[in-house]
Design an enzyme around this catalytic site. Structure first.
Site, PDB file in Angstrom:
ATOM      1  N   ARG A 187      24.755  17.518 -28.101  1.00  8.93           N
ATOM      2  CA  ARG A 187      25.665  17.080 -27.428  1.00  8.93           C
ATOM      3  C   ARG A 187      27.082  17.872 -27.597  1.00  8.93           C
ATOM      4  NH1 ARG A 187      24.428  13.637 -23.514  1.00  8.93           N
ATOM      5  NH2 ARG A 187      22.426  12.223 -23.676  1.00  8.93           N
TER       6      ARG A 187
ATOM      7  N   ASP B 298      28.331  17.909 -16.974  1.00 12.02           N
ATOM      8  CA  ASP B 298      29.244  18.608 -17.875  1.00 12.02           C
ATOM      9  C   ASP B 298      28.748  19.861 -18.500  1.00 12.02           C
ATOM     10  OD1 ASP B 298      30.897  16.451 -17.718  1.00 12.02           O
ATOM     11  OD2 ASP B 298      30.497  15.487 -19.362  1.00 12.02           O
TER      12      ASP B 298
ATOM     13  N   ASP C  75      19.139  11.000 -15.339  1.00 15.93           N
ATOM     14  CA  ASP C  75      19.771  10.091 -14.528  1.00 15.93           C
ATOM     15  C   ASP C  75      19.882  10.352 -13.067  1.00 15.93           C
ATOM     16  OD1 ASP C  75      20.317   9.267 -17.200  1.00 15.93           O
ATOM     17  OD2 ASP C  75      22.487   9.614 -17.038  1.00 15.93           O
TER      18      ASP C  75
ATOM     19  N   LYS D 176      19.516  19.703 -15.201  1.00  8.96           N
ATOM     20  CA  LYS D 176      18.610  18.746 -15.968  1.00  8.96           C
ATOM     21  C   LYS D 176      19.437  17.382 -16.113  1.00  8.96           C
ATOM     22  CE  LYS D 176      20.246  17.209 -19.524  1.00  8.96           C
ATOM     23  NZ  LYS D 176      20.699  16.935 -20.661  1.00  8.96           N
ATOM     24  N   THR D 177      18.668  16.583 -15.895  1.00  9.59           N
ATOM     25  CA  THR D 177      19.138  15.090 -16.580  1.00  9.59           C
ATOM     26  C   THR D 177      18.015  13.974 -15.694  1.00  9.59           C
ATOM     27  OG1 THR D 177      20.668  13.325 -16.799  1.00  9.59           O
ATOM     28  CG2 THR D 177      20.993  14.683 -14.927  1.00  9.59           C
TER      29      THR D 177
ATOM     30  N   GLY E 168      20.940  15.012 -23.316  1.00 15.30           N
ATOM     31  CA  GLY E 168      19.780  14.343 -23.202  1.00 15.30           C
ATOM     32  C   GLY E 168      18.549  14.843 -22.942  1.00 15.30           C
TER      33      GLY E 168
HETATM   34  P1  FBP Z   1      22.222  13.568 -20.216  1.00 16.71           P
HETATM   35  O1  FBP Z   1      23.063  13.075 -19.342  1.00 16.71           O
HETATM   36  O2  FBP Z   1      22.751  14.324 -21.184  1.00 16.71           O
HETATM   37  O3  FBP Z   1      20.949  14.062 -19.535  1.00 16.71           O
HETATM   38  O4  FBP Z   1      21.646  12.240 -21.019  1.00 16.71           O
HETATM   39  C1  FBP Z   1      21.313  11.012 -20.001  1.00 16.71           C
HETATM   40  C2  FBP Z   1      20.882   9.981 -21.057  1.00 16.71           C
HETATM   41  O5  FBP Z   1      19.377   9.863 -21.155  1.00 16.71           O
HETATM   42  C3  FBP Z   1      21.554   8.514 -20.279  1.00 16.71           C
HETATM   43  O6  FBP Z   1      20.570   7.950 -19.411  1.00 16.71           O
HETATM   44  C4  FBP Z   1      21.590   7.688 -21.588  1.00 16.71           C
HETATM   45  O7  FBP Z   1      22.560   6.913 -21.389  1.00 16.71           O
HETATM   46  C5  FBP Z   1      22.022   8.703 -22.668  1.00 16.71           C
HETATM   47  O8  FBP Z   1      21.615   9.850 -22.302  1.00 16.71           O
HETATM   48  C6  FBP Z   1      21.661   8.323 -23.966  1.00 16.71           C
HETATM   49  O9  FBP Z   1      22.228   9.247 -24.857  1.00 16.71           O
HETATM   50  P2  FBP Z   1      21.906   9.396 -26.431  1.00 16.71           P
HETATM   51  O10 FBP Z   1      20.629  10.300 -26.408  1.00 16.71           O
HETATM   52  O11 FBP Z   1      22.756  10.393 -27.071  1.00 16.71           O
HETATM   53  O12 FBP Z   1      21.408   8.250 -27.090  1.00 16.71           O
END
Ligand code: FBP
Length: 552
Positions: free
Chosen positions: A145, A176, A205, A202-203, A81
């Protein structure tokens, strides 16, 4: 392309490096620290990573640069993400690489890890990279992803690297992706490819952190963006005095984002998923908890409020996760076709009633029909319910409305309850990075190149002392294996980086816990306003409340 005035202004912003990286490449020396061990399961992790396990921690310092001078050809990948600041990681990497040797080359693999396998690549130059300095988004090369985890993929990756003469890969990703970075580093080392692998944390979250990695990038900007919007809504609620706002905020499983937003805005309610799981709270208990606040505020003439709901909360409610598990079973394989062949919701409901256990059916029955249907519509490629797509903000407001109706009947509540719903997620992932994220990310990228230049592999770029001004930040590297343990994934024991959930004995949660009773009843809102990029440092360069409390 047309640029906004802010974008043009941000091109002129010079990100701040840690003091020790500011003297020019020739004066960046390295200090090796202690040998490391994984956080748990040492023997197993060591056996799985014979070439990269147990390496020393690294700190850079002002001194003589003693790295080997060879031409570096680096490939960079954005994984997962979006998170504000990813562009600056690449800019920092590029600038350090070019400052070391003009002949060095930086490749960008497009659209995530699949770009490496498909050899879908571009070469960065000044003109291209300058377009992306201090901007949000991952559109510089795109993200994806796809997971790099099998030996077949690694063998192709090695071939692609050989074709381009690549000496190192930088993977910008979450837990991951960095787990897979460690596995790729081990594979490359075991096969003597000569290709190093470095990760960057990165994230939005915020769940890739530990004693060593103080925060993942993007969390600061995303949480501040959501907090600005929540503060605006609080002020609107307090002006009109007629709505309860239920706001779901992103964060796939950990509640760091929700907690940070609560610390910044002091809403009436904020659920914390980790607490829900620890106390084994039921949906009905959670609804009662929110309804108590509605009732008490109503008794004081305040028929309005704000409740923050973390994106992943339903998965932490024990009865709900059992229900999800049973639904996954109920629709496994060809059973999904039988279900879909039924024409009416009434027929489908009977099918569900017959398939679920009595306990799960009781939970299912109290859900609003819209949510019930969502549970049977949204499936991921593996056929599982996608919990993050459940509109939990609507679920909780409907459950609260039921509770209030009961209380009205019993004569304990006599207020008005009008609910509005919001989901703040994608809005925050590509915002212009705050000064903190601009500086932090640029430093992570610059530092990643120093790790490459000094020959390290299987390391995470590490910048610490983050609650202090950038001049006092400490740059270095952490062997990724140090963060690993064994966990059961898809029926197998796997080495993974441990995900950091909200710690219920940590200072951020404790602060929230000590204040939330008052916030639930009073109107104690705080309005953080929009992220400021220019102005006094105490406004523009502040870190998150989470980081400040953790490092108090
Ligand atoms: P990452 O863990 O890859 O950084 O992504 C986090 C996130 O933004 C979450 O907060 C959310 O649930 C998810 O990605 C949404 O994913 P997508 O962009 O595939 O809809």
């Amino acid at each position: 392309m047309k640029y906004s005035p802010l974008q043009q202004a941000r091109y002129a912003y010079t990100p701040k490096l840690p003091g020790m990286l500011r003297n020019g490449i020739a004066e960046i020396g390295v200090k090796e620290g202690q040998e490391t061990q994984s956080v748990a399961d040492q023997d197993k992790i060591k056996a799985l990573f014979p070439n990269t396990y147990g390496k020393n921690e690294i700190t850079f310092e002002k001194g003589q640069n003693t790295s080997e001078s060879k031409k570096q050809v680096v490939g960079v990948i954005l994984s997962g993400g979006q998170a504000p600041g990813g562009h600056n990681v690449i800019c920092g990497l590029y600038d350090a690489l070019k400052a070391t040797n003009k002949e060095n080359v930086l490749y960008g693999f497009k659209n995530g890890p699949s770009g490496l396998i498909e050899d879908d690549v571009l070469v960065f130059d000044d003109e291209y990279i300058n377009e992306f300095r201090n901007t949000g988004g991952f559109d510089i090369i795109g993200s994806g992803r796809t997971k790099l985890e099998s030996n077949e993929q690694f063998a192709i990756a090695a071939e692609v690297c050989k074709k381009h003469g690549i000496t190192a890969i930088v993977i910008i990703g979450g837990d991951d992706s960095n787990t897979n970075a460690a596995i790729l580093a081990e594979y490359f080392a075991a096969h003597n490819t000569g290709v190093q692998v470095i990760g960057c944390p990165k994230t939005i979250d915020g769940d890739l952190k530990n004693e060593e990695i103080e925060c993942s990038f993007g969390f600061d900007t995303a949480a501040k963006t959501y907090s600005e919007l929540i503060g605006n809504i609080e002020r609107d609620a307090n002006s009109a005095k007629k709505y309860w706002h239920f706001i779901k905020v992103m964060g796939r499983s950990a509640s760091h984002v929700a907690l940070e937003c609560a610390l910044e805005t002091q809403p009436n309610i904020c659920l914390i998923s980790e607490e829900v799981a620890a106390k084994k709270m039921s949906l009905s208990q959670l609804a009662d908890y929110i309804a108590d606040s509605v009732e008490k505020r109503s008794a004081k003439g305040m028929n309005f409020g704000v409740a923050i709901i973390p994106e992943g909360v339903v998965e932490f409610v024990p009865e709900f996760s059992t229900l999800i598990g049973e639904i996954n079973e109920l629709l496994a394989g060809s059973k999904a076709d039988d279900f879909n062949a039924l024409n009416t919701w009434a027929e489908k409901y009977t099918f569900i009633e017959q398939g679920l256990s009595k306990e799960s059916m009781t939970v299912f029955a109290i859900l609003p029909q819209g949510i019930q249907q969502q549970l049977f519509l949204e499936r991921d490629p593996h056929g599982n319910v996608q919990v993050s797509l459940i509109e939990s903000e609507k679920l909780f407001s409907a459950l609260v409305a039921d509770k209030l109706a009961e209380r009205k009947k019993n004569g304990t509540y006599n207020g008005k309850f009008n609910a509005l719903h919001h989901f703040f997620g994608y809005e925050g992932r590509c915002a212009f990075p705050s000064n903190f994220d601009s500086d932090y990310c640029y430093s992570l990228g610059y530092n990643a190149f120093m790790l490459i230049q000094y020959g390290y592999t299987g390391y995470l770029s590490k910048i610490s002392n983050l609650s202090k001004p950038a001049s006092e930040w400490v740059a270095g590297g952490l062997p990724i294996t140090k963060m690993m343990n064994m966990e059961r994934r898809h029926g197998e024991d796997k080495p993974v980086i441990r995900k950091a959930l909200v710690e219920l004995d940590g200072k951020p949660f404790k602060f929230f816990e000590a204040n939330r009773e008052e916030w639930a009843v009073e109107t104690s809102y705080v309005y953080p306003g929009a992220i400021q990029y220019y102005g006094p440092a105490e406004v523009c360069d502040i870190t998150t409340r989470t980081l400040a409390l953790e490092q108090e």
